[in-house]
Write a protein that holds these residues in place. Structure first.
Motif, PDB file in Angstrom:
ATOM      1  N   GLU A 191       0.805  -1.305  -0.152  1.00 52.03           N
ATOM      2  CA  GLU A 191       0.077   0.049  -0.053  1.00 52.03           C
ATOM      3  C   GLU A 191       0.987   1.216  -0.065  1.00 52.03           C
ATOM      4  O   GLU A 191       0.529   2.030  -0.780  1.00 52.03           O
ATOM      5  CB  GLU A 191      -0.806   0.090   1.188  1.00 52.03           C
ATOM      6  CG  GLU A 191      -2.044  -1.157   1.202  1.00 52.03           C
ATOM      7  CD  GLU A 191      -1.570  -2.454   1.676  1.00 52.03           C
ATOM      8  OE1 GLU A 191      -2.216  -3.164   1.389  1.00 52.03           O
ATOM      9  OE2 GLU A 191      -0.420  -2.571   1.963  1.00 52.03           O
ATOM     10  N   ARG A 192       1.899   1.346   0.736  1.00 55.39           N
ATOM     11  CA  ARG A 192       2.881   2.363   0.869  1.00 55.39           C
ATOM     12  C   ARG A 192       3.468   2.428  -0.574  1.00 55.39           C
ATOM     13  O   ARG A 192       3.875   3.788  -1.102  1.00 55.39           O
ATOM     14  CB  ARG A 192       3.711   2.439   2.054  1.00 55.39           C
ATOM     15  CG  ARG A 192       4.518   3.630   2.190  1.00 55.39           C
ATOM     16  CD  ARG A 192       5.435   3.647   3.128  1.00 55.39           C
ATOM     17  NE  ARG A 192       6.289   4.804   2.975  1.00 55.39           N
ATOM     18  CZ  ARG A 192       7.586   5.142   3.640  1.00 55.39           C
ATOM     19  NH1 ARG A 192       8.202   4.392   4.670  1.00 55.39           N
ATOM     20  NH2 ARG A 192       8.254   6.080   3.302  1.00 55.39           N
ATOM     21  N   PHE A 193       4.078   1.156  -1.166  1.00 53.32           N
ATOM     22  CA  PHE A 193       4.837   1.563  -2.273  1.00 53.32           C
ATOM     23  C   PHE A 193       3.736   1.988  -3.217  1.00 53.32           C
ATOM     24  O   PHE A 193       4.364   2.723  -4.457  1.00 53.32           O
ATOM     25  CB  PHE A 193       5.191  -0.034  -2.590  1.00 53.32           C
ATOM     26  CG  PHE A 193       5.752  -0.205  -3.897  1.00 53.32           C
ATOM     27  CD1 PHE A 193       7.056   0.486  -4.423  1.00 53.32           C
ATOM     28  CD2 PHE A 193       5.324  -1.016  -4.813  1.00 53.32           C
ATOM     29  CE1 PHE A 193       7.458   0.158  -5.529  1.00 53.32           C
ATOM     30  CE2 PHE A 193       5.919  -1.328  -6.113  1.00 53.32           C
ATOM     31  CZ  PHE A 193       7.110  -0.508  -6.422  1.00 53.32           C
ATOM     32  N   ALA A 194       2.441   1.541  -3.371  1.00 58.66           N
ATOM     33  CA  ALA A 194       1.619   2.346  -4.533  1.00 58.66           C
ATOM     34  C   ALA A 194       1.351   3.845  -4.119  1.00 58.66           C
ATOM     35  O   ALA A 194       1.679   4.495  -5.268  1.00 58.66           O
ATOM     36  CB  ALA A 194       0.241   1.407  -4.352  1.00 58.66           C
ATOM     37  N   PHE A 195       1.354   4.121  -3.072  1.00 57.65           N
ATOM     38  CA  PHE A 195       1.374   5.711  -2.736  1.00 57.65           C
ATOM     39  C   PHE A 195       2.684   6.450  -3.394  1.00 57.65           C
ATOM     40  O   PHE A 195       2.612   7.400  -3.919  1.00 57.65           O
ATOM     41  CB  PHE A 195       0.875   5.981  -1.215  1.00 57.65           C
ATOM     42  CG  PHE A 195       1.312   7.167  -0.697  1.00 57.65           C
ATOM     43  CD1 PHE A 195       0.180   8.281  -0.935  1.00 57.65           C
ATOM     44  CD2 PHE A 195       2.264   7.707  -0.347  1.00 57.65           C
ATOM     45  CE1 PHE A 195       0.415   9.632  -0.798  1.00 57.65           C
ATOM     46  CE2 PHE A 195       2.792   9.190   0.159  1.00 57.65           C
ATOM     47  CZ  PHE A 195       1.659  10.187  -0.257  1.00 57.65           C
TER      48      PHE A 195
ATOM     49  N   GLU B 117       3.775  -4.696 -13.629  1.00 62.58           N
ATOM     50  CA  GLU B 117       3.496  -6.090 -13.900  1.00 62.58           C
ATOM     51  C   GLU B 117       2.535  -6.605 -13.293  1.00 62.58           C
ATOM     52  O   GLU B 117       2.248  -6.465 -11.869  1.00 62.58           O
ATOM     53  CB  GLU B 117       5.006  -6.867 -13.589  1.00 62.58           C
ATOM     54  CG  GLU B 117       4.970  -8.221 -14.106  1.00 62.58           C
ATOM     55  CD  GLU B 117       6.310  -9.078 -13.762  1.00 62.58           C
ATOM     56  OE1 GLU B 117       6.695  -9.723 -14.323  1.00 62.58           O
ATOM     57  OE2 GLU B 117       6.867  -8.747 -12.612  1.00 62.58           O
ATOM     58  N   ASP B 118       1.574  -7.262 -13.725  1.00 61.86           N
ATOM     59  CA  ASP B 118       0.383  -7.851 -12.972  1.00 61.86           C
ATOM     60  C   ASP B 118       0.608  -9.209 -12.537  1.00 61.86           C
ATOM     61  O   ASP B 118      -0.390  -9.788 -11.774  1.00 61.86           O
ATOM     62  CB  ASP B 118      -0.633  -7.939 -14.154  1.00 61.86           C
ATOM     63  CG  ASP B 118      -0.668  -9.047 -15.268  1.00 61.86           C
ATOM     64  OD1 ASP B 118       0.569  -9.765 -15.161  1.00 61.86           O
ATOM     65  OD2 ASP B 118      -1.494  -9.192 -15.873  1.00 61.86           O
ATOM     66  N   ASN B 119       1.844  -9.698 -12.391  1.00 60.48           N
ATOM     67  CA  ASN B 119       1.939 -11.113 -11.796  1.00 60.48           C
ATOM     68  C   ASN B 119       1.570 -11.024 -10.317  1.00 60.48           C
ATOM     69  O   ASN B 119       2.373 -10.051  -9.835  1.00 60.48           O
ATOM     70  CB  ASN B 119       3.298 -11.431 -12.411  1.00 60.48           C
ATOM     71  CG  ASN B 119       3.312 -12.008 -13.888  1.00 60.48           C
ATOM     72  OD1 ASN B 119       2.888 -11.219 -14.484  1.00 60.48           O
ATOM     73  ND2 ASN B 119       4.186 -12.923 -14.115  1.00 60.48           N
ATOM     74  N   ASP B 120       1.303 -11.941  -9.551  1.00 58.41           N
ATOM     75  CA  ASP B 120       1.082 -12.080  -8.169  1.00 58.41           C
ATOM     76  C   ASP B 120       0.651 -10.704  -7.623  1.00 58.41           C
ATOM     77  O   ASP B 120      -0.505 -10.423  -7.969  1.00 58.41           O
ATOM     78  CB  ASP B 120       2.410 -12.433  -7.484  1.00 58.41           C
ATOM     79  CG  ASP B 120       3.062 -13.423  -8.252  1.00 58.41           C
ATOM     80  OD1 ASP B 120       2.414 -14.440  -8.252  1.00 58.41           O
ATOM     81  OD2 ASP B 120       4.207 -13.589  -8.723  1.00 58.41           O
TER      82      ASP B 120
ATOM     83  N   MET C 197      -1.964  -4.232  -6.894  1.00 56.22           N
ATOM     84  CA  MET C 197      -1.611  -2.851  -6.859  1.00 56.22           C
ATOM     85  C   MET C 197      -2.373  -2.052  -7.912  1.00 56.22           C
ATOM     86  O   MET C 197      -2.672  -0.991  -7.757  1.00 56.22           O
ATOM     87  CB  MET C 197       0.054  -2.560  -6.967  1.00 56.22           C
ATOM     88  CG  MET C 197       0.545  -1.328  -7.118  1.00 56.22           C
ATOM     89  SD  MET C 197       2.475  -1.296  -6.732  1.00 56.22           S
ATOM     90  CE  MET C 197       2.763   0.208  -7.568  1.00 56.22           C
ATOM     91  N   ILE C 198      -2.395  -2.785  -8.977  1.00 55.15           N
ATOM     92  CA  ILE C 198      -3.152  -2.015 -10.390  1.00 55.15           C
ATOM     93  C   ILE C 198      -4.400  -1.741  -9.879  1.00 55.15           C
ATOM     94  O   ILE C 198      -5.024  -0.692 -10.092  1.00 55.15           O
ATOM     95  CB  ILE C 198      -3.217  -3.013 -11.357  1.00 55.15           C
ATOM     96  CG1 ILE C 198      -1.962  -3.147 -11.983  1.00 55.15           C
ATOM     97  CG2 ILE C 198      -4.194  -2.543 -12.409  1.00 55.15           C
ATOM     98  CD1 ILE C 198      -1.537  -4.163 -13.180  1.00 55.15           C
ATOM     99  N   ASP C 199      -5.247  -2.571  -9.087  1.00 52.65           N
ATOM    100  CA  ASP C 199      -6.535  -2.270  -8.530  1.00 52.65           C
ATOM    101  C   ASP C 199      -6.543  -1.104  -7.638  1.00 52.65           C
ATOM    102  O   ASP C 199      -7.515  -0.138  -7.610  1.00 52.65           O
ATOM    103  CB  ASP C 199      -7.216  -3.570  -7.913  1.00 52.65           C
ATOM    104  CG  ASP C 199      -7.266  -4.738  -8.866  1.00 52.65           C
ATOM    105  OD1 ASP C 199      -7.375  -4.507 -10.127  1.00 52.65           O
ATOM    106  OD2 ASP C 199      -7.526  -5.913  -8.338  1.00 52.65           O
TER     107      ASP C 199
END
Length: 501
Positions: free
Chosen positions: A360-364, A381-384, A389-391
């Motif tokens: 969550e912090r990485f996304a922010f 990259e959408d794996n795993d 994170m995309i969502d």
């Protein structure tokens, strides 16, 4: 002239300022003043050979100092630096001056184990006669002495077999040239309790370039996290070795299918930790000479935001940027990696590389970094964990310029998908950029990930060797795809999409 055999305890007092063997305390460093070793003639090293006093070279004294202050020591080294001799000397020191001590010395096979024990016996037999106690056992695999009160101390040599060391209770354990032991992992686990009881566990080796990973290599890499003290000694640690020596040694190595002079020198006589731990050139996916040139461009960021965002260049007018991200499986495991690349010159102007923050912090932080460069097209990259994170980026931050790919049914879906079709193409694009000088990486740790990518399997799949990381590499690779290209997993050619600033 007085010989070592004629030295009395009183004379030892004059040499060391201490009394040994009579209730006093003799340090290991002082003990080395009275150690004699036996070496074969080595003309290229300027050594005549025979029985010679142990020489207190600087790097050997660094090892001796480590024995005095640390229990778990891992040594990455070049060949022929005297590591086995100083280990043998410490084993004899413990045997003679620590009654009841039991020392285990592990080698790759029985023959090497015998040779290692022979070094300990040579040292013991050349001590002052007044120090030598009766030998209770003297065999190819064990050396044991008996004190006047009946207590025995000894050194035992083990070949690296499946059960070697299991159930033993050692004062100290030495694993010599550990990266070449067939059962290093099993022996390593068997003797770990030695340090729990206050003893020493020392493992030293050159790197076996034929192994993708090993207990030795990972112990060295993770030493700080696992409570080990790590030491590295390059080829020129030994006095007398200079550039002329290096060139002469390299020139004597024949080139065959299995070995080249370059591989031999990198394995046996490395000049840096990075070179020692890098995969063999033959199995490295990226050209290591090019990567080493790129090392000259690494530098510290001009600014670090929120303790995780590295800024190397600020946003410039009329420049186009793209972004790529590889999401870790969990905190403390792989690395979260996000990079912003200048499309026109291939410079990575900002990045995040961290393995101790939540997704969550990485996304922010990644969104924050992207906004500094105009919210460029962003491939995740959408794996795993990438899909999560995309969502999150879509729902929470309303990011509208996520990279989209065409699915097998012709639909558009956010995220870069790495599979057996897209992986070779994205790595080929990345390698071309590196080989042609179209990529600049300032992050030193991130560049190291490129060194750790090797080809494996029958299909020569590029991936990080076991225990290493390729997260930064993946982030850069998908960022290059986000420059304006999309690949259909139905096998179509790369399609160029319009790119807006």
């Amino acid at each position: 002239m007085t010989t070592l055999d004629q030295i009395t305890p009183d004379q030892v007092r004059e040499i060391t300022g201490l009394v040994a063997g009579e209730g006093g305390y003799l340090t290991f460093v002082d003990f080395l003043d009275l150690v004699v070793i036996q070496v074969p003639p080595q003309p290229l090293e300027g050594i005549i050979g025979g029985r010679i006093p142990f020489e207190k070279w600087g790097y050997l004294m660094e090892i001796a100092a480590a024995f005095d202050t640390h229990q778990r020591i891992v040594v990455l080294k070049a060949r022929q630096l005297g590591f086995s001799w100083i280990c043998a000397a410490f084993a004899v020191y413990l045997m003679r001056f620590k009654p009841g001590a039991r020392v285990g010395m592990f080698s790759k096979d029985e023959r090497e184990a015998w040779r290692l024990l022979e070094k300990a016996e040579t040292i013991y037999r050349n001590l002052p006669l007044s120090w030598q106690l009766p030998l209770a056992i003297n065999s190819r695999s064990e050396l044991r002495i008996r004190f006047e009160d009946g207590i025995e101390s000894g050194i035992e040599a083990f070949a690296s077999t499946l059960h070697a060391g299991r159930g033993e209770n050692f004062t100290a354990v030495f694993q010599d040239e550990g990266d070449f032991h067939q059962y290093l992992a099993e022996n390593f686990m068997a003797v770990l309790p030695t340090t729990d009881d206050g003893g020493w566990h020392v493992i030293g080796s050159t790197v076996n370039k034929r192994l993708a990973t090993s207990v030795f290599q990972e112990t060295f890499r993770e030493a700080d996290k696992k409570g080990w003290t790590r030491l590295f000694f390059p080829w020129n640690s030994r006095p007398g070795r200079d550039v002329a020596w290096y060139k002469r040694t390299k020139a004597n190595i024949p080139e065959t299918i299995d070995i080249t002079p370059e591989l031999y020198m990198e394995q046996e006589f490395p000049e840096s930790v990075e070179q020692a731990l890098a995969p063999a050139r033959a199995s490295s996916f990226f050209d290591q000479d090019v990567l080493r040139t790129m090392q000259n461009e690494t530098k510290k960021p001009m600014e670090v935001l929120h303790d995780v965002i590295n800024i190397y260049q600020n946003r410039r007018p009329n420049r186009r940027y793209a972004m790529g991200s590889d999401v870790s499986h969990g905190v403390g495991l792989d690395y979260h990696a996000s990079v912003v690349v200048d499309i026109d010159n291939g410079v990575i102007v900002a990045d995040i590389l961290h393995n101790n923050i939540s997704m969550e912090r990485f996304a922010f932080e990644s969104v924050y970094m992207s906004e500094m460069y105009g919210a460029p097209r962003w491939a995740i990259e959408d794996n795993d964990m990438g899909q999560a994170m995309i969502d999150l980026v879509k729902s929470t931050y309303r990011y509208r310029r996520l990279y989209k790919r065409t699915t097998g049914r012709g639909a558009q879906k956010e995220g870069w998908h790495t599979d057996r079709i897209t992986r070779p193409k994205m790595f080929a694009t990345l390698r071309d950029a590196i080989d042609n000088g179209h990529l600049t990486v300032f992050n030193k740790e991130g560049l190291q990930h490129f060194f750790d990518v090797m080809v494996s399997g029958k299909d020569l799949k590029p991936e990080a060797r076991g225990g290493a990381h390729d997260d930064y590499v993946i982030a850069v690779a998908v960022a290059l795809q986000a420059r304006g290209k999309v690949f259909s997993n139905r096998g179509q050619e790369l399609l160029v999409l319009p790119m807006t600033s």
